[in-house]
Design a protein around this motif. Structure first.
Motif, mmCIF file in Angstrom:
data_model
loop_
_atom_site.group_PDB
_atom_site.id
_atom_site.type_symbol
_atom_site.label_atom_id
_atom_site.label_comp_id
_atom_site.label_asym_id
_atom_site.label_seq_id
_atom_site.Cartn_x
_atom_site.Cartn_y
_atom_site.Cartn_z
ATOM 1 N N LYS A 56 -13.656 -71.671 10.040
ATOM 2 C CA LYS A 56 -13.926 -72.241 8.350
ATOM 3 C C LYS A 56 -12.666 -71.663 7.707
ATOM 4 O O LYS A 56 -12.338 -72.584 6.990
ATOM 5 C CB LYS A 56 -15.274 -71.361 8.017
ATOM 6 N N ALA A 63 -6.546 -77.596 4.484
ATOM 7 C CA ALA A 63 -6.463 -78.703 3.815
ATOM 8 C C ALA A 63 -5.258 -78.673 2.768
ATOM 9 O O ALA A 63 -4.684 -79.898 2.764
ATOM 10 C CB ALA A 63 -7.793 -78.515 2.742
ATOM 11 N N VAL A 67 -2.273 -81.694 2.518
ATOM 12 C CA VAL A 67 -1.882 -82.646 1.512
ATOM 13 C C VAL A 67 -0.624 -82.269 0.733
ATOM 14 O O VAL A 67 0.124 -83.273 0.256
ATOM 15 C CB VAL A 67 -3.092 -82.730 0.313
ATOM 16 N N LEU A 425 -10.749 -68.879 -2.311
ATOM 17 C CA LEU A 425 -11.962 -69.290 -1.440
ATOM 18 C C LEU A 425 -11.525 -68.495 0.153
ATOM 19 O O LEU A 425 -12.377 -68.055 0.691
ATOM 20 C CB LEU A 425 -11.824 -70.619 -0.925
ATOM 21 N N LYS A 428 -12.873 -64.913 -0.438
ATOM 22 C CA LYS A 428 -14.039 -65.061 -0.438
ATOM 23 C C LYS A 428 -14.771 -65.128 1.014
ATOM 24 O O LYS A 428 -15.564 -64.370 1.382
ATOM 25 C CB LYS A 428 -14.707 -66.157 -1.385
ATOM 26 N N TYR A 429 -14.386 -66.241 1.792
ATOM 27 C CA TYR A 429 -15.141 -66.462 3.007
ATOM 28 C C TYR A 429 -14.739 -65.446 3.911
ATOM 29 O O TYR A 429 -15.398 -65.210 5.009
ATOM 30 C CB TYR A 429 -14.772 -68.036 3.497
ATOM 31 N N LYS A 439 -28.591 -68.578 12.446
ATOM 32 C CA LYS A 439 -27.948 -70.062 11.628
ATOM 33 C C LYS A 439 -26.880 -70.596 12.381
ATOM 34 O O LYS A 439 -27.066 -71.918 12.517
ATOM 35 C CB LYS A 439 -27.293 -69.161 10.483
ATOM 36 N N GLU A 443 -26.867 -75.114 13.227
ATOM 37 C CA GLU A 443 -25.860 -75.914 12.429
ATOM 38 C C GLU A 443 -24.944 -77.027 13.195
ATOM 39 O O GLU A 443 -24.828 -76.887 14.413
ATOM 40 C CB GLU A 443 -24.943 -75.025 11.282
ATOM 41 N N GLY A 446 -20.225 -79.868 8.546
ATOM 42 C CA GLY A 446 -20.242 -80.789 7.501
ATOM 43 C C GLY A 446 -19.756 -80.499 6.333
ATOM 44 O O GLY A 446 -19.735 -79.226 6.211
ATOM 45 N N TYR A 447 -19.469 -81.277 5.252
ATOM 46 C CA TYR A 447 -19.118 -80.732 3.812
ATOM 47 C C TYR A 447 -20.381 -80.481 3.257
ATOM 48 O O TYR A 447 -21.201 -80.946 3.078
ATOM 49 C CB TYR A 447 -18.418 -81.831 3.367
ATOM 50 N N VAL B 97 -7.987 -82.130 -1.233
ATOM 51 C CA VAL B 97 -8.591 -80.916 -1.308
ATOM 52 C C VAL B 97 -10.100 -81.065 -1.903
ATOM 53 O O VAL B 97 -10.991 -79.928 -1.522
ATOM 54 C CB VAL B 97 -7.890 -79.899 -2.207
ATOM 55 N N PHE B 99 -12.656 -82.665 -1.140
ATOM 56 C CA PHE B 99 -13.893 -82.771 -0.258
ATOM 57 C C PHE B 99 -13.902 -81.429 0.376
ATOM 58 O O PHE B 99 -14.959 -80.934 0.575
ATOM 59 C CB PHE B 99 -13.084 -83.615 1.021
ATOM 60 N N GLU B 100 -12.854 -80.720 0.556
ATOM 61 C CA GLU B 100 -12.741 -79.020 1.114
ATOM 62 C C GLU B 100 -13.592 -78.381 0.295
ATOM 63 O O GLU B 100 -14.256 -77.415 0.466
ATOM 64 C CB GLU B 100 -11.726 -78.997 1.735
ATOM 65 N N PHE B 101 -13.202 -78.318 -1.128
ATOM 66 C CA PHE B 101 -13.398 -77.332 -2.174
ATOM 67 C C PHE B 101 -14.708 -77.449 -2.617
ATOM 68 O O PHE B 101 -15.496 -76.628 -2.796
ATOM 69 C CB PHE B 101 -12.328 -77.454 -3.268
ATOM 70 N N GLY B 103 -18.027 -78.126 -1.974
ATOM 71 C CA GLY B 103 -19.130 -77.541 -1.476
ATOM 72 C C GLY B 103 -18.989 -75.735 -1.317
ATOM 73 O O GLY B 103 -19.719 -74.987 -0.626
ATOM 74 N N LYS B 104 -17.624 -75.215 -1.639
ATOM 75 C CA LYS B 104 -17.528 -73.848 -1.250
ATOM 76 C C LYS B 104 -17.852 -72.778 -2.200
ATOM 77 O O LYS B 104 -17.804 -71.840 -1.844
ATOM 78 C CB LYS B 104 -16.080 -73.714 -0.845
ATOM 79 N N ILE B 105 -18.297 -73.427 -3.443
ATOM 80 C CA ILE B 105 -18.624 -72.411 -4.449
ATOM 81 C C ILE B 105 -20.176 -72.915 -4.996
ATOM 82 O O ILE B 105 -20.152 -74.021 -5.168
ATOM 83 C CB ILE B 105 -17.862 -72.086 -5.679
ATOM 84 N N GLN B 106 -21.079 -72.430 -4.678
ATOM 85 C CA GLN B 106 -22.408 -72.716 -5.161
ATOM 86 C C GLN B 106 -22.575 -72.817 -6.564
ATOM 87 O O GLN B 106 -23.204 -71.745 -7.156
ATOM 88 C CB GLN B 106 -23.505 -71.825 -4.369
ATOM 89 N N TRP B 110 -19.107 -76.596 -10.801
ATOM 90 C CA TRP B 110 -18.154 -76.674 -9.711
ATOM 91 C C TRP B 110 -18.207 -77.917 -9.065
ATOM 92 O O TRP B 110 -17.188 -78.841 -9.109
ATOM 93 C CB TRP B 110 -18.104 -75.505 -8.816
ATOM 94 N N TRP B 114 -15.521 -81.483 -9.124
ATOM 95 C CA TRP B 114 -14.930 -82.124 -8.069
ATOM 96 C C TRP B 114 -15.496 -83.599 -7.998
ATOM 97 O O TRP B 114 -14.825 -84.340 -7.431
ATOM 98 C CB TRP B 114 -15.135 -81.234 -6.968
ATOM 99 N N VAL B 338 -26.740 -75.107 6.711
ATOM 100 C CA VAL B 338 -26.404 -73.946 7.245
ATOM 101 C C VAL B 338 -24.965 -73.651 7.360
ATOM 102 O O VAL B 338 -24.636 -72.511 7.221
ATOM 103 C CB VAL B 338 -27.223 -74.070 8.708
ATOM 104 N N GLU B 339 -24.132 -74.687 7.540
ATOM 105 C CA GLU B 339 -22.837 -74.795 7.612
ATOM 106 C C GLU B 339 -22.398 -74.074 6.112
ATOM 107 O O GLU B 339 -21.102 -73.718 5.953
ATOM 108 C CB GLU B 339 -22.005 -75.645 7.913
ATOM 109 N N THR B 340 -23.012 -74.369 5.162
ATOM 110 C CA THR B 340 -22.756 -74.112 3.841
ATOM 111 C C THR B 340 -21.414 -75.107 3.248
ATOM 112 O O THR B 340 -20.839 -74.465 2.295
ATOM 113 C CB THR B 340 -22.546 -72.779 3.298
ATOM 114 N N TYR B 341 -21.285 -76.274 3.875
ATOM 115 C CA TYR B 341 -20.046 -76.846 3.307
ATOM 116 C C TYR B 341 -20.478 -77.583 1.929
ATOM 117 O O TYR B 341 -21.648 -78.024 1.674
ATOM 118 C CB TYR B 341 -19.649 -78.025 4.138
#
Lengths: 447, 341
Positions: A56, A63, A67, A425, A428-429, A439, A443, A446-447, B97, B99-101, B103-106, B110, B114, B338-341
């Motif tokens: 992750k 990313a 880009v 990020l 954070k992760y 978990k 899984e 996915g996004y 970016v 797409f990646e960003f 889902g990274k902050i709930q 936010w 995006w 579960v992957e939280t993306y």
């Protein structure tokens, strides 16, 4: 400010920013691939969770590397049109090959890897990440072949105001390219290894997932011993190749003004470019520079003064960047050996100072690698292609100063914003740690 | 001959790029409208997830191939079109970016931010690529003194019409993609959009073909050698087939849409030959496949690389599309949550 300076600032800024993210991509992907392979061969779930955790972080980082690479490819034409026209015959092919042979592999299989946890067999899934690793490493090879031609042009003739290939293999296999590649790629492995060790150290200090992070630290430590020593050795070979092919760069790296036979090396130097000498030269090691540069104690090292003033690179920045890089590189070998030794003796958890230091050591290989690029690119000045084309003659004539100012402001604003978000990020992760075992098995990505 | 082959490869790379990233742009433009809540939006984004990155590499390859095979064109095209290309870059970076960003902050704000970025920076490059190609079809004002155009002069009526045409092609393409790659209400809404957009697309396509006669010299090659009319004919037939297939199979409609985009791009490419960028003011300064190319040695080497590797690339990309051939449902997302993306 003129268009040349602005174009240079923009290129330097976008390239250095790109290279904050690329080394971790190059290094971490190999480590993640090793982790997943361990999972497939051992069946131990802890390696699966490790793979997903570092995977992750790899993706968050990936990313931005991806880009921002697009900018660099476009920029050759946008800002350096006269350069592109002059060298396209030679410089274009490695870029096109990089895309065809490497980028497709990397991008396609990364998509498969992220989203394919439940769609592929365990083995095929691990093969995917190895293909990503292979693709990223091959892409580095081709871009560095292209850069090496700017450093040391070979296998060409100039006809009708353009450089033309006579021998593609000359450029693709010249020692300069192979050394630049091995030096850069092993430096990226150091970034990856220190990242894995640093993040693991953070969690070990908090007694979080001790088993997982000890195992991760072990992978990082073993890899770092190999990588730090390799980067050191290739660095030595690379420097003597530079001595042979780019005497002005070598003279600036070492701040040597006068040509000397059996040149000594001073541990402390304060360059004084105005008066074309060093204000301070202290603690000299006799003949050391001749040995390092030419592997011969009596070799002659050419000084900057033997070159016309306007053919010399900026001395101070080249010299300082080189010294810092070498100093850090030496430090990394020591850190790696200590890390490996503590890990082997199972003493990591007792050496809390060492674990704390490993967290703060994460940014250091990044710094070293950026300084390395400054040595390579600033040290090549005033040439864009060494000895063949001056940077000042390489810009686009059709692009106005105001256009570059606008794009430069745009890139600075965009990159600052994205850089801050991405690093936030990542932290954070990285702090959050791996998902629990229940978990993970549910899984599929996915996004 | 070598130069002509490279001209065709150059066209093919751009055509494949638009065929693939086209549905990414289209789905990106549409997602705020056909997806009403966060789960539905993620559904749309996740249909692109495994493939958008590999699609974008076709752009990198098209750029790299232009550099390698036609360096003079690469140098002039990219520096003359500096500002629009800057905006395209800016857009592609932000879209990538996001797409990646996303889902990274709930946080709802936010994600919405995006979502807007994905919409805007899918729309902008789609439009700008169209404007750029419209201007290439018309020719750029260039002569011995260099380039005489500006950003405003690029936004001429024909350029804008081509831009709108590209946007509509991609919206249609993206709607069909979402229709076949998702399930439930999102898929139904995408089908409705595809059906409605098709009529507007048809009208704009006809306008484009007519306006092209007046704004460009593209038809000259066709009248000189009428057999080439087969290319625009395929474009028109496949455009019609999109609608015809909607009754039986949206998958077939999607394939028809792929063929439409390929043949539209090739309609332009055939008309341009041998020019990569014609000069609108002095023909002697047109950039052609012959006066702007690399030497034969470089072209030969690159041809070998392309002949060996592009089929391999196509093979594994088709394989990767097959791996993800099953349409996504909202349940799949819950699984992935579960992957939280």
């Amino acid at each position: 400010m003129d268009a040349v300076l602005l174009s240079r600032i923009q290129f330097a800024m976008t390239a250095l920013f790109h290279f904050i993210f690329v080394p971790l991509t190059l290094g971490l992907v190999v480590l993640v691939a090793i982790m997943e392979t361990k999972y497939v061969t051992s069946g131990d779930e802890v390696y699966l969770r490790m793979t997903k955790f570092f995977g992750k972080l790899f993706l968050i980082n990936f990313a931005l590397g991806l880009v921002t690479g697009l900018t660099l490819e476009f920029q050759f034409g946008m800002n350096w049109a006269r350069y592109s026209k002059f060298v396209g015959d030679i410089f274009g092919p490695p870029l096109a090959i990089e895309a065809t042979v490497a980028f497709f592999l990397e991008s396609t299989f990364l998509g498969v890897w992220i989203f394919g946890w439940k769609k592929l067999s365990k083995k095929m899934h691990a093969v995917s990440i190895w293909l990503v690793a292979f693709g990223t490493n091959i892409s580095a090879l081709w871009i560095l072949i292209a850069n090496s031609w700017m450093q040391h042009p070979v296998g060409y003739v100039v006809k009708g105001g353009k450089a033309h290939f006579v021998d593609f293999m000359d450029a693709a296999t010249q020692p300069f390219a192979l050394l630049e590649f091995t030096h850069t790629i092993t430096a990226a492995y150091v970034v990856g290894a220190f990242f894995v060790m640093g993040v693991s150290a953070y969690h070990l200090l908090r007694n979080n997932e001790v088993d997982l992070f000890k195992k991760a630290f072990k992978i990082g430590a073993a890899f770092s011993v190999f990588a730090t020593i390799a980067v050191f050795l290739t660095g030595d070979l690379h420097a003597s190749e530079v001595a042979k092919t780019q005497p002005t760069k070598l003279a600036a790296m070492e701040s040597v003004w006068n040509t000397q036979k059996g040149a000594p090396m001073y541990l402390f130097i304060v360059p004084n470019p105005k008066e074309e000498k060093n204000s301070v030269e202290a603690i000299g090691i006799p003949k050391a520079l001749s040995i390092l540069a030419y592997h011969n104690p009596n070799a002659t090292v050419k000084g900057l003064k033997s070159f016309p003033k306007n053919d010399r690179p900026p001395v101070l920045i080249t010299f300082l960047s080189f010294r810092t890089m070498v100093g850090l590189g030496t430090l990394f070998v020591l850190i790696a050996i200590f890390a490996y030794a503590y890990m082997k003796r199972d003493a990591l958890l007792d050496k809390r100072w060492f674990l704390r230091m490993m967290i703060y050591a994460i940014p250091l290989p990044y710094l070293a690698i950026e300084f390395g690029w400054i040595v390579a690119e600033v040290g090549r000045q005033p040439w864009i292609v060494y000895g063949l084309m001056k940077t000042a003659n390489a810009t686009s004539t059709a692009v106005s100063v105001s256009q570059i100012v606008m794009s430069l402001i745009g890139f600075v604003a965009l990159y600052s914003m994205l850089g801050i978000i991405d690093i936030y990020l990542l932290i954070k992760y990285a702090r959050k740690g791996p998902e629990s075992a229940e978990k993970i098995t549910a899984e599929s990505g996915g996004y | 001959m070598l130069n002509t082959i490279w001209f065709a490869i150059w066209g093919l790379l751009w055509a494949v790029y638009f065929m693939l990233d086209g549905f990414d742009f289209g789905a990106g433009i549409l997602h705020p409208f056909i997806a009403k809540n966060d789960v539905e939006r993620r559904l749309v984004i996740n249909t692109l997830g495994p493939v958008w990155d590999g699609n974008e590499v076709w752009l990198v390859t098209a750029g790299g191939a232009t550099f390698a095979a036609f360096p003079t064109t690469y140098a002039y095209m990219f520096s003359y079109l500096y500002t629009p290309l800057f905006f395209i870059l800016f857009s592609l970076i932000l879209r990538g970016v996001s797409f990646e960003f996303r889902g990274k902050i709930q946080s709802e704000g936010w994600a919405k931010f995006w979502d807007f970025i994905i919409f805007l920076f899918s729309f902008l490059p789609a439009l700008l690529f169209g404007v750029a190609f419209g201007n290439i079809f018309e020719g750029l004002p260039m002569d011995a003194a260099g380039y005489h155009g500006t950003l405003i002069s690029l936004l001429n009526p024909y350029g804008l019409l081509t831009g709108i045409f590209f946007v509509l092609l991609f919206i249609e393409h993206g709607a069909l993609w979402v229709a076949i790659k998702s399930t439930g209400t999102v898929s139904d809404r995408a089908k409705a959009v595809a059906s409605k957009t098709w009529i507007i697309l048809l009208i704009v396509a006809v306008l484009f073909l007519i306006y092209t006669k007046f704004a460009t010299l593209l038809y000259n090659n066709y009248f000189a050698n009428p057999v080439w009319f087969i290319v625009p004919l395929i474009a028109v037939i496949s455009l019609l087939m999109i609608k015809v297939f909607m009754k039986s199979s949206y998958i077939k409609s999607f394939y028809a849409s792929c063929l439409t985009i390929l043949s539209v791009v090739f309609t332009g490419i055939v008309g341009l030959y041998p020019n990569l960028i014609p000069s609108s003011i002095d023909k002697a300064y047109s950039l052609t496949a012959f006066n702007s190319s690399s030497g034969p040695y470089t072209l030969k080497i690159m041809l070998i690389v392309v002949v060996i590797f592009v089929p391999i690339v196509i093979a594994y990309q088709i394989w990767s599309y097959k791996v993800f051939s099953k349409p996504l449902s909202e349940e799949d997302l819950h699984d992935e949550e579960v992957e939280t993306y």
